[in-house]
Design a protein around this motif. Structure first.
Motif, PDB file in Angstrom:
ATOM      1  N   PHE A   5      57.431 -12.863 -58.918  1.00  0.00           N
ATOM      2  CA  PHE A   5      56.847 -11.569 -59.257  1.00  0.00           C
ATOM      3  C   PHE A   5      55.373 -11.466 -58.876  1.00  0.00           C
ATOM      4  N   VAL A   6      54.973 -10.257 -58.551  1.00  0.00           N
ATOM      5  CA  VAL A   6      53.559  -9.947 -58.376  1.00  0.00           C
ATOM      6  C   VAL A   6      53.153  -9.181 -59.630  1.00  0.00           C
ATOM      7  N   TYR A   7      52.089  -9.609 -60.257  1.00  0.00           N
ATOM      8  CA  TYR A   7      51.647  -8.948 -61.493  1.00  0.00           C
ATOM      9  C   TYR A   7      50.732  -7.774 -61.195  1.00  0.00           C
ATOM     10  N   THR A   8      50.897  -6.726 -62.020  1.00  0.00           N
ATOM     11  CA  THR A   8      50.022  -5.563 -61.853  1.00  0.00           C
ATOM     12  C   THR A   8      48.722  -5.766 -62.627  1.00  0.00           C
ATOM     13  N   HIS A   9      48.759  -6.665 -63.598  1.00  0.00           N
ATOM     14  CA  HIS A   9      47.613  -6.929 -64.474  1.00  0.00           C
ATOM     15  C   HIS A   9      47.249  -5.722 -65.340  1.00  0.00           C
ATOM     16  N   ILE A  10      48.172  -4.763 -65.422  1.00  0.00           N
ATOM     17  CA  ILE A  10      47.995  -3.648 -66.362  1.00  0.00           C
ATOM     18  C   ILE A  10      48.547  -4.162 -67.691  1.00  0.00           C
ATOM     19  N   SER A  40      42.708   4.266 -57.871  1.00  0.00           N
ATOM     20  CA  SER A  40      42.113   3.331 -58.836  1.00  0.00           C
ATOM     21  C   SER A  40      43.118   2.260 -59.213  1.00  0.00           C
ATOM     22  N   LEU A  41      44.342   2.686 -59.499  1.00  0.00           N
ATOM     23  CA  LEU A  41      45.374   1.750 -59.940  1.00  0.00           C
ATOM     24  C   LEU A  41      45.757   0.769 -58.831  1.00  0.00           C
ATOM     25  N   ALA A  42      45.921   1.299 -57.615  1.00  0.00           N
ATOM     26  CA  ALA A  42      46.309   0.434 -56.499  1.00  0.00           C
ATOM     27  C   ALA A  42      45.206  -0.589 -56.226  1.00  0.00           C
ATOM     28  N   TYR A  43      43.968  -0.126 -56.213  1.00  0.00           N
ATOM     29  CA  TYR A  43      42.860  -1.043 -55.958  1.00  0.00           C
ATOM     30  C   TYR A  43      42.784  -2.094 -57.070  1.00  0.00           C
ATOM     31  N   TYR A  44      42.964  -1.626 -58.303  1.00  0.00           N
ATOM     32  CA  TYR A  44      42.927  -2.503 -59.480  1.00  0.00           C
ATOM     33  C   TYR A  44      43.953  -3.645 -59.355  1.00  0.00           C
ATOM     34  N   ILE A  45      45.152  -3.292 -58.936  1.00  0.00           N
ATOM     35  CA  ILE A  45      46.210  -4.308 -58.791  1.00  0.00           C
ATOM     36  C   ILE A  45      45.819  -5.329 -57.716  1.00  0.00           C
ATOM     37  N   LEU A  46      45.332  -4.841 -56.582  1.00  0.00           N
ATOM     38  CA  LEU A  46      44.927  -5.746 -55.507  1.00  0.00           C
ATOM     39  C   LEU A  46      43.716  -6.581 -55.913  1.00  0.00           C
ATOM     40  N   TYR A  47      42.809  -5.950 -56.629  1.00  0.00           N
ATOM     41  CA  TYR A  47      41.585  -6.610 -57.076  1.00  0.00           C
ATOM     42  C   TYR A  47      41.909  -7.793 -57.986  1.00  0.00           C
ATOM     43  N   HIS A  48      42.752  -7.540 -58.997  1.00  0.00           N
ATOM     44  CA  HIS A  48      43.073  -8.615 -59.935  1.00  0.00           C
ATOM     45  C   HIS A  48      43.888  -9.717 -59.282  1.00  0.00           C
ATOM     46  N   ASN A  49      44.712  -9.349 -58.307  1.00  0.00           N
ATOM     47  CA  ASN A  49      45.460 -10.383 -57.589  1.00  0.00           C
ATOM     48  C   ASN A  49      44.527 -11.203 -56.707  1.00  0.00           C
ATOM     49  N   ALA A  50      43.564 -10.533 -56.080  1.00  0.00           N
ATOM     50  CA  ALA A  50      42.582 -11.236 -55.245  1.00  0.00           C
ATOM     51  C   ALA A  50      41.778 -12.208 -56.103  1.00  0.00           C
ATOM     52  N   LEU A  51      41.382 -11.757 -57.296  1.00  0.00           N
ATOM     53  CA  LEU A  51      40.653 -12.640 -58.215  1.00  0.00           C
ATOM     54  C   LEU A  51      41.497 -13.859 -58.573  1.00  0.00           C
ATOM     55  N   GLY A  52      42.801 -13.633 -58.668  1.00  0.00           N
ATOM     56  CA  GLY A  52      43.710 -14.711 -59.048  1.00  0.00           C
ATOM     57  C   GLY A  52      44.155 -15.563 -57.865  1.00  0.00           C
ATOM     58  N   GLY A  53      43.633 -15.278 -56.666  1.00  0.00           N
ATOM     59  CA  GLY A  53      43.936 -16.114 -55.509  1.00  0.00           C
ATOM     60  C   GLY A  53      44.996 -15.561 -54.574  1.00  0.00           C
ATOM     61  N   LEU A  54      45.491 -14.346 -54.848  1.00  0.00           N
ATOM     62  CA  LEU A  54      46.483 -13.738 -53.964  1.00  0.00           C
ATOM     63  C   LEU A  54      45.776 -12.635 -53.159  1.00  0.00           C
ATOM     64  N   PRO A  55      45.503 -12.895 -51.871  1.00  0.00           N
ATOM     65  CA  PRO A  55      44.718 -11.938 -51.092  1.00  0.00           C
ATOM     66  C   PRO A  55      45.452 -10.624 -50.827  1.00  0.00           C
ATOM     67  N   GLY A  56      44.676  -9.588 -50.584  1.00  0.00           N
ATOM     68  CA  GLY A  56      45.239  -8.271 -50.319  1.00  0.00           C
ATOM     69  C   GLY A  56      44.555  -7.587 -49.150  1.00  0.00           C
ATOM     70  N   LEU A  57      45.136  -6.468 -48.747  1.00  0.00           N
ATOM     71  CA  LEU A  57      44.519  -5.611 -47.731  1.00  0.00           C
ATOM     72  C   LEU A  57      44.675  -4.174 -48.194  1.00  0.00           C
ATOM     73  N   TYR A  58      43.550  -3.452 -48.244  1.00  0.00           N
ATOM     74  CA  TYR A  58      43.584  -2.059 -48.686  1.00  0.00           C
ATOM     75  C   TYR A  58      43.309  -1.172 -47.483  1.00  0.00           C
ATOM     76  N   VAL A  59      44.301  -0.368 -47.101  1.00  0.00           N
ATOM     77  CA  VAL A  59      44.131   0.548 -45.968  1.00  0.00           C
ATOM     78  C   VAL A  59      43.816   1.923 -46.536  1.00  0.00           C
ATOM     79  N   THR A  60      42.623   2.418 -46.256  1.00  0.00           N
ATOM     80  CA  THR A  60      42.230   3.717 -46.784  1.00  0.00           C
ATOM     81  C   THR A  60      42.205   4.765 -45.681  1.00  0.00           C
ATOM     82  N   LEU A  61      42.883   5.866 -45.930  1.00  0.00           N
ATOM     83  CA  LEU A  61      42.945   6.941 -44.943  1.00  0.00           C
ATOM     84  C   LEU A  61      42.368   8.254 -45.465  1.00  0.00           C
ATOM     85  N   GLU A  62      42.310   8.399 -46.786  1.00  0.00           N
ATOM     86  CA  GLU A  62      41.869   9.690 -47.328  1.00  0.00           C
ATOM     87  C   GLU A  62      40.422   9.688 -47.746  1.00  0.00           C
ATOM     88  N   GLN A  63      39.891   8.517 -48.071  1.00  0.00           N
ATOM     89  CA  GLN A  63      38.480   8.434 -48.382  1.00  0.00           C
ATOM     90  C   GLN A  63      37.897   7.247 -47.629  1.00  0.00           C
TER      91      GLN A  63
END
Ligand SMILES: Nc1ncnc2c1ncn2[C@@H]1O[C@H](COP(=O)(O)OP(=O)(O)OP(=O)(O)O)[C@@H](O)[C@H]1O
Ligand SMILES: [Mg+2]
Length: 247
Positions: A5-10, A40-63
């Protein structure tokens, strides 16, 4: 053998709603109207996973990446502490960005192919390159609607299917942000809803004539017996938390 599982950390969401977490490799839609805190939620999930050692990539198209970082800083998330483990691919200039990427690799693409196809190819190549280099395990696309518009899908169902399959083959867990349309024409089938492995809906629910409450509902999560009930979504002191909604 159950998947990992991947945790959402929510707080309250992984255990009580997802009964474990997001199965690794799933393609998840995070759906909601403007201002429901999708990014906010998507970034939050990636952020907490990155902190926990699971890297992420955030592709932003609207902002722009700058605007996104400013927003998450206002939420108390310290993006600089994870910048290596969570790069942002800024495609906020949309087509123009991808066109530049196509021009750079010009010789490699088939000039006779439709423009949309060249853009899909160059985007996939870029993401693949970052996957090899950064070994990211989580991918956020903000938003799927913006991406789809740029990529000029001709056959929406087939191309959405193809893209989702590509994401699954990539081996990452994907969060696709999806705008809730204010209205929906009967002819616009929501293919991505059928094709996604999971759907998380975000909403602002009127609770009195003047007050609204943030709500979150996991309406679909393949291979998980999730709790589909509505939950309140709170954001306090830098943490998202859910609680069972009453009434
Ligand atoms: N510190 C904070 N605490 C709680 N909520 C906040 C805070 N800062 C901003 N917000 C809320 O976050 C909302 C914007 O979040 P976000 O940009 O993630 O929404 P979104 O669903 O991605 O919107 P859009 O569809 O416009 O991209 C604002 O409307 C605001 O209500
Ligand atoms: Mg957003």
């Amino acid at each position: 053998m159950p998947k990992s599982f991947v945790y959402t950390h929510i707080r309250g969401f992984d255990e009580e709603v997802l009964r474990g977490g997001i199965p690794q490799g799933h393609v998840i839609l995070i759906r909601g109207a403007s201002g429901t805190m999708k990014s906010s939620l998507a970034y939050y999930i990636l952020y907490h996973n990155a902190l926990g050692g699971l890297p992420g990539l955030y592709v932003t198209l609207e902002q722009t990446a700058g605007s996104l970082l400013e927003h998450v800083a206002s939420l108390g998330l310290k993006a600089t502490t994870v910048s290596d483990a969570l790069p942002i691919l800024d495609l906020s200039r949309g087509r123009e960005h991808l066109e530049e990427m196509v021009a750079k690799v010009g010789a490699m693409t088939d000039a006779t192919a439709p423009r949309g196809e060249a853009l899909v190819a160059v985007l996939k190549a870029k993401v693949l390159e970052l996957r090899k280099k950064r070994k990211f395990e989580l991918l956020a696309i903000d938003s799927w609607d913006a991406l789809e518009l740029i990529l000029e899908f001709q056959d929406r169902r087939a191309e959405t299917f193809g893209f989702f399959e590509w994401l699954r083959d990539l081996g990452v867990t994907s969060l696709l942000i999806s705008e809730e349309p204010g209205w929906q024409a009967p002819s616009t089938g929501l293919e991505e809803e059928f094709l996604a492995d999971g759907i998380v809906l975000l909403r602002l629910q009127p609770v009195t004539e003047t007050a609204y409450q943030r709500r979150v509902q996991c309406v679909k999560m393949r291979s998980v017996n999730q709790d589909s009930d509505d939950h309140t979504l709170l954001f306090e002191n830098g943490r998202f938390e859910v609680a069972r909604a009453i009434g």
